[in-house]
Design an enzyme around this catalytic site. Structure first.
Site, mmCIF file in Angstrom:
data_model
loop_
_atom_site.group_PDB
_atom_site.id
_atom_site.type_symbol
_atom_site.label_atom_id
_atom_site.label_comp_id
_atom_site.label_asym_id
_atom_site.label_seq_id
_atom_site.Cartn_x
_atom_site.Cartn_y
_atom_site.Cartn_z
ATOM 1 N N ASP A 177 3.366 -19.053 23.876
ATOM 2 C CA ASP A 177 2.457 -17.925 23.647
ATOM 3 C C ASP A 177 1.088 -18.574 23.488
ATOM 4 O OD1 ASP A 177 0.730 -16.025 22.449
ATOM 5 O OD2 ASP A 177 2.475 -14.860 21.820
ATOM 6 N N HIS A 178 0.265 -18.462 24.524
ATOM 7 C CA HIS A 178 -0.931 -19.306 24.520
ATOM 8 C C HIS A 178 -1.904 -18.934 23.394
ATOM 9 C CE1 HIS A 178 -2.380 -16.030 27.116
ATOM 10 N NE2 HIS A 178 -3.560 -16.326 26.640
ATOM 11 N N HIS A 240 1.624 -11.577 21.674
ATOM 12 C CA HIS A 240 0.392 -12.168 21.128
ATOM 13 C C HIS A 240 -0.027 -11.543 19.786
ATOM 14 C CE1 HIS A 240 0.210 -13.938 24.997
ATOM 15 N NE2 HIS A 240 -0.231 -12.891 25.628
#
Ligand code: NAP
Length: 484
Positions: A177-178, A240
């Site tokens: 999950d950047h 996110h």
């Protein structure tokens, strides 16, 4: 102050889907930046794999173009791009068949970390995992990296976890999950748990509410086909936004180690109350004279998919009972701006009288653009004329104190890929976290589907539907302005 680059041992990174959009825009430029930083030396190799017929030379041209298009460090490119390309090769391979697998297996070298990046649709995860085992390419040092979307509901996420678990231990699976790789998101943990100042105030006694906004000004663009099957809830909220909420709300872990951190995040998700239908707003953007509306962009006149969602979430535990978390995300909003705002309560009594106005502290964590952390503090307005108060921002990223190389700090993909190589799972989602997040969002999505609730239309360039503003107004609060 000089940024420290921690050397890593030689590694192999194999990118399944090495010719795809994600590889081109994110993974390959990130690797190149790590190469420039001196972290990809010692014979590290990158192997792209996809069905497209091409040889290594053609793939190197593809990588060169990607780097030149998506990395803006021309100086580094001029010096290092050729050496970087020498470490890159390509194998034509079909995840669903046997073509190319023996060739890839023949390239593997024993005794080094091997990371397989599954940069393909989730429908191929099972095929890839199975073949990696059939062709004897996975050992205890092997890691796999998987991208979102991790399922489209609890059931599909469980099925994906089960497929991967058949061949890999949880300790080998890196669900990316950047958002967790962003510098400020990690700084949030440092500020919370590295200082005495905030933690005593970090609860419902002192914090009025928390706002999390992830606003985009663009529409769905070329991703319409994928997006229309997902919507804002699945594409942004379930992963996110909930990850950000977890980092804000979690208890201090005993150690900064992967399972300690992820255990605490999981507890937060499990403590989330079910959301009443009146506490959720979903919207869909309309077009303008110049820009198409959502329905035209995704070419579906009657699509009910939301491009905006706002939720008032409540965490049912001792720390947070009574402090709502307002979250909103959407496309075609006023600006591209993402932030977390921790809004503290008013001082219990104002000694300065009504004229001094109403002030309170807000800790703002800006995620994009211009990552940074700011604490709004109230001070006296300088000059004569009585005690007038004014709010000023205290910059907590301290770029000046830390020096210019702050701006060179790695971006999220760089950091996360290197964490995979180092074997550090702290910033990756564990299987049970992902399932718990779906367990919370599924009933919300299901109620829309069951009741066939259409999203509310909102104007391009606005802050979303008016109902989303009402979500806060009715509680006597207001959203912060969406601005970069
Ligand atoms: P994409 O542009 O469609 O690329 C897919 C890649 O997979 C191509 O290299 C394709 O090449 C390869 N591929 C497809 N079928 C294959 C098969 N049977 N065997 C081997 N290779 C195969 O997709 P993407 O946008 O890069 O996305 C990849 C993954 O990342 C998806 O799960 C997506 O949801 C996720 N993701 C993407 C983004 C983004 O910004 N793009 C952001 C977040 C997450 P060939 O057709 O030549 O085989």
């Amino acid at each position: 102050m000089v940024s420290r680059v921690i050397p890593v041992d030689p590694f192999d990174l194999i990118i399944f889907g090495g010719t795809g959009d994600l590889a081109r825009r994110k993974i390959l430029p990130a690797l190149f930046r790590r190469f420039c930083a001196g972290q990809m030396g010692n014979g590290a190799r990158v192997i792209g794999a996809a069905r497209g017929e091409m040889d290594t030379e053609a793939y190197r041209d593809f990588v060169r173009d990607s780097v030149l298009e998506f990395d803006d460090n021309a100086e580094c490119a001029a010096k290092n791009l050729d050496s970087f390309l020498n470490q890159i090769s390509y194998v034509t391979l079909d995840a669903r068949g046997d073509a190319g697998w023996s060739e890839l297996a023949g390239l593997m070298m024993p005794g080094r970390v091997r990371a397989f990046y599954f940069s393909v649709g989730p429908g191929l995860f099972g095929d890839l995992a199975t073949r990696l085992h059939e062709y004897d390419m996975a050992d205890a040092d092997t890691r796999i990296v998987v991208e979102k979307p991790f399922g489209r509901d609890l059931e599909t996420a469980k099925a994906l976890n089960a497929i991967l678990a058949r061949h890999f231990d949880e300790g080998q699976i890196y669900r990316i999950d950047h958002y967790l790789g962003k510098e400020t998101v990690q700084n949030l943990m440092a500020i919370r748990f590295g200082n005495m100042l905030f933690e005593p105030l970090w609860n419902s006694q002192y914090i009025d509410h928390i706002q999390i906004t992830v606003a985009e000004s663009g529409g769905v663009g070329k991703r319409g086909g994928y997006y229309d099957k997902a919507g804002a809830m699945r594409d942004m909220m379930q992963n996110h936004m909930m990850q950000l909420l977890c980092l804000i709300a979690m208890e201090p872990p005993a150690k900064f180690d992967p399972d300690a951190v992820r255990d605490e995040k999981l507890k937060v998700i499990r403590a989330l109350d079910p959301v009443p239908s009146g506490d959720v707003v979903r919207g869909q953007y309309e077009g303008t004279a110049q820009l198409q509306g959502y329905r035209n962009e995704v070419e579906s006149r009657d699509t009910q998919t939301e491009s905006f969602v706002a939720i008032k979430a409540q965490i049912g535990n001792w720390r947070w009972a009574g402090t709502p978390f307002y979250m909103r995300t959407g496309k075609r909003l006023r600006d591209r701006a993402s932030e977390i705002a921790v809004v503290f309560k008013h001082a219990p009594h104002s000694i300065f009288g009504m004229e001094a106005g109403s002030h309170r502290n807000i800790l703002t964590i800006r995620l994009q653009p211009n990552e940074g952390i700011e604490l709004g503090v109230t001070i006296k307005e300088p000059g004569p004329g009585g005690m007038r108060l004014v709010d000023v921002p205290l910059d907590m990223t301290f770029a000046e104190a830390l020096g210019d190389d702050q701006t060179d700090s790695p971006d999220a993909y760089e950091r996360l890929i290197m964490d995979v190589v180092r074997g550090d799972q702290t910033l990756f989602m564990r299987g049970d976290e992902v399932e718990a997040a779906w367990r919370w969002t599924d009933p919300i999505i299901k109620s829309w589907e069951d009741k066939n609730i259409a999203p509310i239309l909102y104007a391009t360039g606005s802050s979303g539907p008016d109902d989303a503003l009402m979500l806060m107004h009715r509680d006597g609060r207001r959203w912060r302005e969406i601005k970069p």
